[in-house]
Design a protein around this motif. Sequence first.
Motif, PDB file in Angstrom:
ATOM      1  N   ARG A 197       0.829  -1.199   0.000  1.00 29.49           N
ATOM      2  CA  ARG A 197       0.000   0.000   0.000  1.00 29.49           C
ATOM      3  C   ARG A 197       0.870   1.259   0.000  1.00 29.49           C
ATOM      4  O   ARG A 197       1.982   1.262   0.527  1.00 29.49           O
ATOM      5  N   GLU A 222      -9.476  -0.027 -12.096  1.00 29.01           N
ATOM      6  CA  GLU A 222     -10.451  -0.198 -11.019  1.00 29.01           C
ATOM      7  C   GLU A 222     -10.170  -1.510 -10.297  1.00 29.01           C
ATOM      8  O   GLU A 222      -9.809  -2.510 -10.932  1.00 29.01           O
ATOM      9  N   ASN A 223     -10.373  -1.501  -8.956  1.00 33.92           N
ATOM     10  CA  ASN A 223     -10.239  -2.759  -8.222  1.00 33.92           C
ATOM     11  C   ASN A 223     -11.602  -3.418  -8.055  1.00 33.92           C
ATOM     12  O   ASN A 223     -12.619  -2.911  -8.541  1.00 33.92           O
ATOM     13  N   ASN A 225     -13.601  -3.577  -5.703  1.00 36.45           N
ATOM     14  CA  ASN A 225     -14.576  -2.805  -4.927  1.00 36.45           C
ATOM     15  C   ASN A 225     -15.059  -1.553  -5.677  1.00 36.45           C
ATOM     16  O   ASN A 225     -15.841  -0.777  -5.141  1.00 36.45           O
ATOM     17  N   LYS A 227     -13.054   0.872  -6.641  1.00 38.03           N
ATOM     18  CA  LYS A 227     -12.122   1.961  -6.409  1.00 38.03           C
ATOM     19  C   LYS A 227     -11.358   2.248  -7.709  1.00 38.03           C
ATOM     20  O   LYS A 227     -10.709   1.368  -8.284  1.00 38.03           O
ATOM     21  N   VAL A 229      -8.612   4.384 -10.149  1.00 37.19           N
ATOM     22  CA  VAL A 229      -7.353   5.117 -10.192  1.00 37.19           C
ATOM     23  C   VAL A 229      -7.155   5.582 -11.634  1.00 37.19           C
ATOM     24  O   VAL A 229      -7.099   4.762 -12.556  1.00 37.19           O
ATOM     25  N   GLN A 248      -2.877   7.373  -4.186  1.00 36.28           N
ATOM     26  CA  GLN A 248      -3.884   6.668  -4.969  1.00 36.28           C
ATOM     27  C   GLN A 248      -3.868   5.160  -4.727  1.00 36.28           C
ATOM     28  O   GLN A 248      -4.725   4.452  -5.258  1.00 36.28           O
ATOM     29  N   THR A 249      -2.901   4.691  -3.978  1.00 38.21           N
ATOM     30  CA  THR A 249      -2.785   3.237  -3.758  1.00 38.21           C
ATOM     31  C   THR A 249      -2.892   2.879  -2.278  1.00 38.21           C
ATOM     32  O   THR A 249      -2.237   1.950  -1.798  1.00 38.21           O
ATOM     33  N   GLU A 251      -5.667   1.829  -0.878  1.00 40.43           N
ATOM     34  CA  GLU A 251      -6.607   0.718  -0.732  1.00 40.43           C
ATOM     35  C   GLU A 251      -6.072  -0.527  -1.426  1.00 40.43           C
ATOM     36  O   GLU A 251      -5.697  -0.492  -2.607  1.00 40.43           O
ATOM     37  N   TYR A 255      -6.125  -4.104  -9.217  1.00 39.23           N
ATOM     38  CA  TYR A 255      -6.560  -3.002 -10.075  1.00 39.23           C
ATOM     39  C   TYR A 255      -6.373  -3.395 -11.543  1.00 39.23           C
ATOM     40  O   TYR A 255      -5.242  -3.517 -12.025  1.00 39.23           O
TER      41      TYR A 255
END
Length: 288
Positions: A197, A222-223, A225, A227, A229, A248-249, A251, A255
């Motif tokens: 992270r 996108e991950n 969830n 989220k 970037v 930005q990382t 979480e 991704y």
Amino acid sequence: MKTGKRGIAIITAAALAIMWQLPSWRTQAAEAVPGIPAEAVPGIPSGAENTTGMLLGAVAAGAMQAEGTELKVYVAVQALSGPAGIDHVNIQFKNTANDRTVTKILRDKDFANGVYAGWMTMSIYEPAGFFVLDKVILQDNNGGYLKYCRAEDRKENDKYQTLPVTAGFQIMNGVAAADETPPVLGAVVVTPARAARESEITVTAAVADDFSGVDTVAVRFENENGKAVTVNLEKTGDLYSAVIKKSQTKEAGTYRLKRVSVSDNMGNSKIYNGGDGPFASDCLFVIQ
């Protein structure tokens, strides 16, 4: 090359000099009264009616300059306002050889000394040719319009009036045809592919354009969830790259590449979705 206030003042003065060579302007302005039939006002064709009180006096296209990937032409419009005043002036020029147009909207901030004036912008890759005054539309503060076009473009009951003046400018840049093809995406690579992270991740892409050159490259991951970037890539040698910041990382997650949007200097654009085209859905990075 930049033009200072003194240069702009000289350009405006030159445009005004051209305008005031039109002897009918003062007469037309004095006789523009709301509701008076067109045949009573010089410069307005018989059968049309001006109910706004506005009137177009003169148009001039002056200096031209290149700045980066932009080509600028200084234009000036002299117009008489009606009781409601003028909200804005829309001026359009057309290259009649290929029907390409360029427009400029002039507002209060562009008004000085009785003239609306400003820089009309286009790409330096605009095809060469002569651009002639094609349309002028005046809109007042009540939403009323007074619309002008070239005589050959007028149609019955289209509410356009014939342009009482003409103007034009010529582009001589050696460009024969318009660039209408968006850039092509080659591949996208991320390094490192696995990190802790708040780590920085480098994104690199191969993008090519056949003529005017790449303008923007935007990449979205996108991950699981949802989220997202997003990062905008800049040219680095023959490739385009950027660094995803530590902020930005924060979480954790996997991704995956969801979208890459590219555009060139003529405004041609294309969106590549994850799993399509040259890259596969396994273009990703993992934050642990």
